[in-house]
Each structure stands twice: as structure tokens, then as C-alpha cells.
Scaffold this motif. Structure first.
Motif, mmCIF file in Angstrom:
data_model
loop_
_atom_site.group_PDB
_atom_site.id
_atom_site.type_symbol
_atom_site.label_atom_id
_atom_site.label_comp_id
_atom_site.label_asym_id
_atom_site.label_seq_id
_atom_site.Cartn_x
_atom_site.Cartn_y
_atom_site.Cartn_z
ATOM 1 N N GLY A 127 0.785 -1.223 0.000
ATOM 2 C CA GLY A 127 0.000 0.000 0.000
ATOM 3 C C GLY A 127 0.816 1.272 0.000
ATOM 4 O O GLY A 127 0.286 2.346 0.319
ATOM 5 N N VAL A 128 2.088 1.189 -0.372
ATOM 6 C CA VAL A 128 2.970 2.361 -0.375
ATOM 7 C C VAL A 128 3.354 2.685 -1.815
ATOM 8 O O VAL A 128 4.043 1.902 -2.480
ATOM 9 C CB VAL A 128 4.240 2.112 0.458
ATOM 10 C CG1 VAL A 128 5.117 3.360 0.481
ATOM 11 C CG2 VAL A 128 3.874 1.685 1.875
ATOM 12 N N ALA A 129 2.903 3.827 -2.307
ATOM 13 C CA ALA A 129 3.200 4.253 -3.677
ATOM 14 C C ALA A 129 4.476 5.099 -3.674
ATOM 15 O O ALA A 129 4.512 6.172 -3.062
ATOM 16 C CB ALA A 129 2.040 5.058 -4.249
ATOM 17 N N VAL A 130 5.510 4.609 -4.330
ATOM 18 C CA VAL A 130 6.784 5.317 -4.389
ATOM 19 C C VAL A 130 7.129 5.609 -5.835
ATOM 20 O O VAL A 130 6.486 5.121 -6.765
ATOM 21 C CB VAL A 130 7.916 4.490 -3.737
ATOM 22 C CG1 VAL A 130 7.618 4.233 -2.269
ATOM 23 C CG2 VAL A 130 8.143 3.173 -4.483
ATOM 24 N N GLN A 131 8.155 6.440 -6.012
ATOM 25 C CA GLN A 131 8.673 6.739 -7.339
ATOM 26 C C GLN A 131 10.177 6.504 -7.345
ATOM 27 O O GLN A 131 10.813 6.379 -6.296
ATOM 28 C CB GLN A 131 8.353 8.189 -7.728
ATOM 29 C CG GLN A 131 6.869 8.457 -7.930
ATOM 30 C CD GLN A 131 6.615 9.902 -8.327
ATOM 31 O OE1 GLN A 131 6.927 10.822 -7.586
ATOM 32 N NE2 GLN A 131 6.045 10.102 -9.507
ATOM 33 N N VAL A 138 14.884 5.432 -4.267
ATOM 34 C CA VAL A 138 13.441 5.242 -4.173
ATOM 35 C C VAL A 138 12.893 6.389 -3.342
ATOM 36 O O VAL A 138 13.351 6.628 -2.220
ATOM 37 C CB VAL A 138 13.101 3.890 -3.525
ATOM 38 C CG1 VAL A 138 11.587 3.720 -3.401
ATOM 39 C CG2 VAL A 138 13.713 2.740 -4.321
ATOM 40 N N LEU A 139 11.915 7.110 -3.881
ATOM 41 C CA LEU A 139 11.370 8.290 -3.223
ATOM 42 C C LEU A 139 9.944 8.034 -2.741
ATOM 43 O O LEU A 139 9.146 7.379 -3.421
ATOM 44 C CB LEU A 139 11.357 9.490 -4.179
ATOM 45 C CG LEU A 139 12.678 9.887 -4.848
ATOM 46 C CD1 LEU A 139 12.467 11.130 -5.706
ATOM 47 C CD2 LEU A 139 13.782 10.100 -3.829
ATOM 48 N N TYR A 140 9.646 8.590 -1.573
ATOM 49 C CA TYR A 140 8.274 8.548 -1.033
ATOM 50 C C TYR A 140 7.915 9.968 -0.642
ATOM 51 O O TYR A 140 8.569 10.580 0.196
ATOM 52 C CB TYR A 140 8.208 7.615 0.177
ATOM 53 C CG TYR A 140 6.851 7.535 0.825
ATOM 54 C CD1 TYR A 140 5.746 7.083 0.107
ATOM 55 C CD2 TYR A 140 6.677 7.911 2.158
ATOM 56 C CE1 TYR A 140 4.502 7.010 0.710
ATOM 57 C CE2 TYR A 140 5.432 7.832 2.762
ATOM 58 C CZ TYR A 140 4.350 7.384 2.032
ATOM 59 O OH TYR A 140 3.106 7.315 2.623
ATOM 60 N N GLY A 141 6.881 10.495 -1.296
ATOM 61 C CA GLY A 141 6.511 11.886 -1.049
ATOM 62 C C GLY A 141 7.625 12.855 -1.426
ATOM 63 O O GLY A 141 7.762 13.916 -0.812
ATOM 64 N N GLY A 142 8.402 12.512 -2.434
ATOM 65 C CA GLY A 142 9.485 13.370 -2.889
ATOM 66 C C GLY A 142 10.751 13.276 -2.059
ATOM 67 O O GLY A 142 11.747 13.955 -2.358
ATOM 68 N N ARG A 143 10.756 12.462 -1.022
ATOM 69 C CA ARG A 143 11.927 12.309 -0.158
ATOM 70 C C ARG A 143 12.509 10.906 -0.300
ATOM 71 O O ARG A 143 11.795 9.956 -0.640
ATOM 72 C CB ARG A 143 11.535 12.563 1.309
ATOM 73 C CG ARG A 143 11.099 13.999 1.584
ATOM 74 C CD ARG A 143 10.575 14.147 3.011
ATOM 75 N NE ARG A 143 10.230 15.532 3.312
ATOM 76 C CZ ARG A 143 11.027 16.393 3.924
ATOM 77 N NH1 ARG A 143 12.246 16.003 4.317
ATOM 78 N NH2 ARG A 143 10.641 17.633 4.168
#
Length: 284
Positions: A127-131, A138-143
Motif C-alpha cells: 500500500g505504499v506508492a513510491v517513485q 526510491v522516493l516517497y513523497g518526494g523524499r
């Protein structure tokens, strides 16, 4: 993943090699799983074992099968380009996977990108959307949530190994984040509820995708990586040791993992190779 039921562990509970093995799917059944309380660097430990001479059983520590080594604490963790990876006990998942490949070393150039896709797709199952930030964050919320360091070596028996090091932030304190000095993120508590389960899921996906990479290379991962590209269509700067090498619109990666950068509107994109290079979004 195995459907075997286990009592839930808190994120701070010690990692258990037995629980990780039980949770892992059949793709990881042939992997050795080891957990240590503390070490300098899991990558360095596995690289030393790759180099060990196993001829006639001279070195029982030499690697003979894919091996996952996880540490509760790394005292000399390494990031890309010689940077330090700072952590604290139970604050992160820090582990390395040594994987043998029957391909030349140069065929592994795109492996960090395939590993990034693997981490992102596994976290999506939690359930964690990363980029993904090229080439290996690997970024989560831009961090920054996770980093990847892959080192390759050839054993004395000429077997090619990749040692895949991953650091995934679980519960970095504000003090440690300030010490790191960069924008970092922690995994949401729900996804980090059981680190053994999370590590098993990552191992299962890595084992499956390393087999896929061995047979088809990066080709099966390019489209998946580009869908997760954090800076797709954005103006970015390509930096090397603080100096700007290129700037333009980040388009994605090509078939061998080079970043495609359009430096002028309508121009043919240039390709940027991985290395001691940082990608930063251009401000304004």
C-alpha cells in the motif's frame, strides 16, 4: 508469499532468519538467509565471501548459493560514490543479496534500475506508492526512502556475482535525519508493522526478478521503470561533484538504463550514463 501464519512482530522486534525464510515464496527457497546484530557493511561482508577461495573446500565461508545478509545495524554502511549510509538499530532495513549471474560483468549495467522497480512494486503490495529517481533512489513523497548500491565481483572459480545492497528507512529519528543532511522519508508504520514479512516479500521479488534479468536483461524493466519515474517530463540538472554537466527535460531511460535528456525543445535527446552523478530537479 507463504500463507503460513505467524504472530505479528513490532517493527523494533529483532529480525528472524527463520521467519523470513518461512514467509518467503518458492522463488527464494534456494537462497541462504542470514541475520546479524551488527556489522560494518553487509555488502563488504558478502564481497569478501565472493573473493574467498572455495577450491577443495579451503574456505567454508565462500558463497555457493544466493545469500541474503541482513544486519540490525551497520557501522560502516556505504552508499553510491563512496558516500556513507547512516542508520541506527531497527531504524531501517539494511541488507545485501549476493546473486550469481551467468553473464559478463558489463551485462549487469542496468541492474540497479531493475532492483529499483522490484522495490517499488513490492512496496505497492504493502500500500505504499513510491517513485524512482535515476539511477538508484526510491522516493516517497518526494523524499528518499531507500537507496541501492550494487557491486560486482568475479570469484576465484570465475563465477560472476552481483552484491545488491539496499537500505530502506523504517523509523529514522529527527536527529539522524538532520545528521544525514538530506531529505529522507520513513516507511509508513502500517507497511513496517512486521519487518520479517517485508524483508521476505522483498527477497521473493528480488529472486524472481533477478532470474528475469538474467534471461532478458533490462528490457523487461524499462517500461516499468519509466512508469515510476519521479521526474518524467521535468526540467532537471545533472550534477557531478556539485558541478552541472547537463540540464534539460528528463524523458526516462533507454534499453540499457541510460537517462534520456532533452536539452533543447525538439532536439534529439542525449544519453547520460550512471556514475558519480546526481540528478536534481531544476528550480523555477
Amino acid at each position: 508469499m507463504s500463507t503460513q501464519s505467524f504472530a505479528s512482530h513490532s517493527p523494533a522486534a529483532p529480525l528472524s532468519a527463520a521467519r523470513v525464510a518461512a514467509f518467503a515464496g518458492h522463488h527464494a527457497e534456494h537462497c541462504r538467509i542470514e541475520v546479524v546484530g551488527a556489522t560494518g557493511s553487509t555488502n563488504a561482508d558478502l564481497l569478501a565471501r565472493v573473493a574467498a577461495d572455495n577450491v577443495s573446500g579451503k574456505s567454508p565461508s565462500a558463497l555457493t548459493a544466493p545469500t541474503l545478509l541482513a544486519a540490525e545495524m551497520q557501522t560502516a554502511g556505504r552508499g553510491r560514490a563512496g558516500r556513507s549510509w547512516l542508520s541506527a538499530p531497527s531504524a531501517a532495513l539494511t541488507f545485501s543479496l549476493a546473486w550469481p549471474f551467468s553473464v559478463p560483468l558489463q551485462a549487469l549495467v542496468g541492474l540497479p534500475l531493475a532492483v529499483g522497480v522490484t522495490i517499488a512494486e513490492t512496496l505497492a503490495d504493502f500500500g505504499v506508492a513510491v517513485q524512482l529517481k535515476w539511477p538508484n533512489d526510491v522516493l516517497y513523497g518526494g523524499r528518499k526512502l531507500a537507496g541501492i548500491l550494487i557491486e560486482t565481483a568475479t570469484a576465484p572459480d570465475q563465477q560472476v556475482w552481483a552484491v545488491i545492497g539496499i537500505g530502506l528507512n523504517i523509523a529514522l529519528s529527527e536527529q539522524l535525519q538532520q545528521q544525514i543532511g538530506s531529505r529522507s522519508a520513513n516507511l509508513p508504520p502500517a507497511a513496517a508493522q512486521d519487518r520479517d514479512l517485508l524483508l521476505a516479500a522483498l527477497l521473493t521479488a528480488l529472486a524472481r526478478n533477478m532470474q528475469q534479468f538474467a534471461s532478458a536483461g533490462l528490457a523487461d524493466f524499462v517500461e516499468r521503470w519509466n512508469r515510476l519515474h519521479a521526474f518524467a517530463g521535468q526540467q532537471v540538472l545533472i550534477l557531478d561533484q556539485g558541478k552541472t554537466l547537463h540540464q534539460g527535460v528528463a524523458l526516462g531511460i533507454d534499453h540499457i538504463g541510460r537517462l534520456l535528456l532533452q536539452t533543447e525543445p525538439g532536439s534529439t535527446p542525449i544519453t547520460v550514463m550512471a556514475g558519480d552523478i546526481s540528478l536534481r530537479p531544476k528550480q523555477g
